[in-house]
Design a protein around this motif. Sequence first.
Motif, PDB file in Angstrom:
ATOM      1  N   ARG A 180      50.591  24.692  57.114  1.00 31.07           N
ATOM      2  CA  ARG A 180      50.633  23.486  56.277  1.00 31.07           C
ATOM      3  C   ARG A 180      51.610  23.610  55.116  1.00 31.07           C
ATOM      4  O   ARG A 180      52.268  22.635  54.741  1.00 31.07           O
ATOM      5  CB  ARG A 180      49.241  23.160  55.728  1.00 31.07           C
ATOM      6  N   GLU A 181      51.678  24.784  54.514  1.00 34.96           N
ATOM      7  CA  GLU A 181      52.468  24.939  53.293  1.00 34.96           C
ATOM      8  C   GLU A 181      53.819  25.593  53.522  1.00 34.96           C
ATOM      9  O   GLU A 181      54.530  25.894  52.566  1.00 34.96           O
ATOM     10  CB  GLU A 181      51.671  25.747  52.260  1.00 34.96           C
ATOM     11  N   GLU A 182      54.190  25.814  54.765  1.00 31.29           N
ATOM     12  CA  GLU A 182      55.484  26.431  55.027  1.00 31.29           C
ATOM     13  C   GLU A 182      56.610  25.433  54.762  1.00 31.29           C
ATOM     14  O   GLU A 182      56.469  24.239  55.054  1.00 31.29           O
ATOM     15  CB  GLU A 182      55.549  26.915  56.477  1.00 31.29           C
ATOM     16  N   PRO A 183      57.741  25.895  54.214  1.00 33.96           N
ATOM     17  CA  PRO A 183      58.853  24.969  53.942  1.00 33.96           C
ATOM     18  C   PRO A 183      59.440  24.368  55.221  1.00 33.96           C
ATOM     19  O   PRO A 183      59.855  23.209  55.238  1.00 33.96           O
ATOM     20  CB  PRO A 183      59.874  25.851  53.210  1.00 33.96           C
ATOM     21  N   ASP A 184      59.486  25.174  56.296  1.00 36.81           N
ATOM     22  CA  ASP A 184      59.961  24.678  57.587  1.00 36.81           C
ATOM     23  C   ASP A 184      58.774  24.705  58.548  1.00 36.81           C
ATOM     24  O   ASP A 184      58.586  25.637  59.318  1.00 36.81           O
ATOM     25  CB  ASP A 184      61.105  25.562  58.102  1.00 36.81           C
ATOM     26  N   ARG A 185      57.961  23.656  58.466  1.00 35.89           N
ATOM     27  CA  ARG A 185      56.704  23.640  59.211  1.00 35.89           C
ATOM     28  C   ARG A 185      56.972  23.435  60.703  1.00 35.89           C
ATOM     29  O   ARG A 185      57.595  22.447  61.104  1.00 35.89           O
ATOM     30  CB  ARG A 185      55.788  22.538  58.691  1.00 35.89           C
ATOM     31  N   ARG A 186      56.464  24.383  61.519  1.00 35.54           N
ATOM     32  CA  ARG A 186      56.652  24.326  62.959  1.00 35.54           C
ATOM     33  C   ARG A 186      55.301  24.396  63.659  1.00 35.54           C
ATOM     34  O   ARG A 186      54.392  25.086  63.222  1.00 35.54           O
ATOM     35  CB  ARG A 186      57.529  25.491  63.434  1.00 35.54           C
ATOM     36  N   CYS A 187      55.203  23.688  64.774  1.00 37.06           N
ATOM     37  CA  CYS A 187      53.976  23.688  65.553  1.00 37.06           C
ATOM     38  C   CYS A 187      53.735  25.083  66.128  1.00 37.06           C
ATOM     39  O   CYS A 187      54.622  25.654  66.773  1.00 37.06           O
ATOM     40  CB  CYS A 187      54.074  22.665  66.680  1.00 37.06           C
ATOM     41  N   SER A 206      57.885  22.841  67.745  1.00 39.63           N
ATOM     42  CA  SER A 206      58.556  21.624  67.262  1.00 39.63           C
ATOM     43  C   SER A 206      58.280  21.448  65.775  1.00 39.63           C
ATOM     44  O   SER A 206      57.287  21.949  65.242  1.00 39.63           O
ATOM     45  CB  SER A 206      58.049  20.402  68.022  1.00 39.63           C
ATOM     46  N   ALA A 207      59.168  20.713  65.106  1.00 38.67           N
ATOM     47  CA  ALA A 207      58.966  20.434  63.686  1.00 38.67           C
ATOM     48  C   ALA A 207      57.726  19.554  63.507  1.00 38.67           C
ATOM     49  O   ALA A 207      57.562  18.533  64.191  1.00 38.67           O
ATOM     50  CB  ALA A 207      60.199  19.737  63.115  1.00 38.67           C
ATOM     51  N   LEU A 208      56.877  19.957  62.604  1.00 40.49           N
ATOM     52  CA  LEU A 208      55.687  19.169  62.308  1.00 40.49           C
ATOM     53  C   LEU A 208      56.044  17.990  61.418  1.00 40.49           C
ATOM     54  O   LEU A 208      56.992  18.061  60.629  1.00 40.49           O
ATOM     55  CB  LEU A 208      54.633  20.044  61.614  1.00 40.49           C
ATOM     56  N   ARG A 209      55.285  16.924  61.531  1.00 45.47           N
ATOM     57  CA  ARG A 209      55.498  15.750  60.688  1.00 45.47           C
ATOM     58  C   ARG A 209      54.317  15.570  59.751  1.00 45.47           C
ATOM     59  O   ARG A 209      53.181  15.892  60.087  1.00 45.47           O
ATOM     60  CB  ARG A 209      55.659  14.498  61.548  1.00 45.47           C
ATOM     61  N   ARG A 210      54.616  15.047  58.569  1.00 45.67           N
ATOM     62  CA  ARG A 210      53.570  14.737  57.605  1.00 45.67           C
ATOM     63  C   ARG A 210      53.687  13.267  57.213  1.00 45.67           C
ATOM     64  O   ARG A 210      54.764  12.783  56.915  1.00 45.67           O
ATOM     65  CB  ARG A 210      53.708  15.623  56.358  1.00 45.67           C
ATOM     66  N   LEU A 211      52.570  12.575  57.249  1.00 47.52           N
ATOM     67  CA  LEU A 211      52.537  11.178  56.782  1.00 47.52           C
ATOM     68  C   LEU A 211      51.157  10.912  56.184  1.00 47.52           C
ATOM     69  O   LEU A 211      50.274  11.757  56.228  1.00 47.52           O
ATOM     70  CB  LEU A 211      52.877  10.212  57.913  1.00 47.52           C
ATOM     71  N   ARG A 212      51.010   9.737  55.603  1.00 39.14           N
ATOM     72  CA  ARG A 212      49.731   9.370  55.002  1.00 39.14           C
ATOM     73  C   ARG A 212      48.998   8.398  55.917  1.00 39.14           C
ATOM     74  O   ARG A 212      49.556   7.378  56.341  1.00 39.14           O
ATOM     75  CB  ARG A 212      49.924   8.753  53.618  1.00 39.14           C
ATOM     76  N   SER A 252      47.025  12.814  53.183  1.00 38.32           N
ATOM     77  CA  SER A 252      48.154  13.516  53.774  1.00 38.32           C
ATOM     78  C   SER A 252      47.746  14.078  55.137  1.00 38.32           C
ATOM     79  O   SER A 252      46.726  14.753  55.262  1.00 38.32           O
ATOM     80  CB  SER A 252      48.598  14.649  52.849  1.00 38.32           C
ATOM     81  N   THR A 253      48.559  13.790  56.144  1.00 39.59           N
ATOM     82  CA  THR A 253      48.210  14.141  57.524  1.00 39.59           C
ATOM     83  C   THR A 253      49.343  14.924  58.161  1.00 39.59           C
ATOM     84  O   THR A 253      50.499  14.509  58.111  1.00 39.59           O
ATOM     85  CB  THR A 253      47.937  12.861  58.341  1.00 39.59           C
ATOM     86  N   LEU A 254      49.006  16.059  58.759  1.00 39.17           N
ATOM     87  CA  LEU A 254      49.989  16.911  59.428  1.00 39.17           C
ATOM     88  C   LEU A 254      49.723  16.873  60.927  1.00 39.17           C
ATOM     89  O   LEU A 254      48.574  17.027  61.357  1.00 39.17           O
ATOM     90  CB  LEU A 254      49.877  18.341  58.895  1.00 39.17           C
ATOM     91  N   PHE A 255      50.778  16.672  61.720  1.00 37.24           N
ATOM     92  CA  PHE A 255      50.597  16.654  63.168  1.00 37.24           C
ATOM     93  C   PHE A 255      51.909  17.008  63.852  1.00 37.24           C
ATOM     94  O   PHE A 255      52.980  17.047  63.223  1.00 37.24           O
ATOM     95  CB  PHE A 255      50.098  15.282  63.644  1.00 37.24           C
ATOM     96  N   CYS A 256      51.822  17.278  65.143  1.00 33.35           N
ATOM     97  CA  CYS A 256      53.005  17.596  65.950  1.00 33.35           C
ATOM     98  C   CYS A 256      53.361  16.387  66.804  1.00 33.35           C
ATOM     99  O   CYS A 256      52.555  15.982  67.653  1.00 33.35           O
ATOM    100  CB  CYS A 256      52.723  18.799  66.841  1.00 33.35           C
ATOM    101  N   PRO A 257      54.518  15.785  66.611  1.00 37.98           N
ATOM    102  CA  PRO A 257      54.871  14.577  67.395  1.00 37.98           C
ATOM    103  C   PRO A 257      55.075  14.859  68.879  1.00 37.98           C
ATOM    104  O   PRO A 257      55.048  13.931  69.687  1.00 37.98           O
ATOM    105  CB  PRO A 257      56.171  14.110  66.725  1.00 37.98           C
ATOM    106  N   VAL A 258      55.273  16.132  69.249  1.00 35.90           N
ATOM    107  CA  VAL A 258      55.463  16.475  70.650  1.00 35.90           C
ATOM    108  C   VAL A 258      54.105  16.713  71.321  1.00 35.90           C
ATOM    109  O   VAL A 258      53.811  16.157  72.381  1.00 35.90           O
ATOM    110  CB  VAL A 258      56.355  17.722  70.792  1.00 35.90           C
TER     111      VAL A 258
END
Length: 263
Positions: free
Chosen positions: A230-237, A242-248, A253-259
């Motif tokens: 969650r707190e990594e600068p380059d958040r990866r699944c 894959s790059a993780l996405r964060r949205l509200r 605040s919600t963290l998820f993997c779009p793939v």
Amino acid sequence: MPDVAGFRRVAEQATGKQVREVRVHDAQVLRGIGADAFERALRRRFFAEPRRHGKWLLIPTAAAANASAAPPTLLVHFGMTGNLQWCAHDEELHAHDRVVFDFAAGELRYRDMRKLTGIHLAREQAEVDGLLADLGPDAQRIDAAEFDSRLTRTRRRLKPALMDQSVLAGLGNICADEILWRARINPNRSTAELSDGDLGRLHREMREMLRVAVRAGRIPDGASWLTGHREEPDRRCPRCSSALRRLRIGGRSTLFCPVCQPG
């Protein structure tokens, strides 16, 4: 919930022990009772086995010999920053130790920085029932059929539904993200769109994640857990890199993997 399970184990150290003294250092954490009345109600009581429902910790008390009043129950909600600590008598008081329960063997301290929630004292079972009346079944104990029914009874986005304490008691923001990632379900999905397979997978992953997290007393942050990134600068699944996405979603605040969790 995993944190509260850990606090329950801390509180178990006081089980069967008699309260010698209660010291309220900050009455703002008390709900519906003043410091003097709180101290009087609990002095010389014995703490019984604590139990948890959702994010609430309940500590029944037993009456001392010849006590005239019925023994009350402590109900503790920890919010974002509360916790319990078992300390030696000579351990220095922490700046955020708000209430101290003194026993011959040590001290149980309620520690909370932000004081968003706090401690209730229920003098009879009806008060306990009233405080918990709006809660749904505990997320760790709900069976698959009731889980499906409660989650899909209204059309709404999935993550806010999981976090609604009147639907399921106990799931917080990080818990919900972890469960959805493990079940490979997008947090923005509508509850009305979930298939039987989705619901079954979601329930299984929730039960398994909570089993491990409750045992640890926290949501693990190892490399194989979404929480660990969650707190990594380059958040990866941790599953597909894959790059993780964060949205509200629902204001959180919600963290998820779009793939792994396609929309």
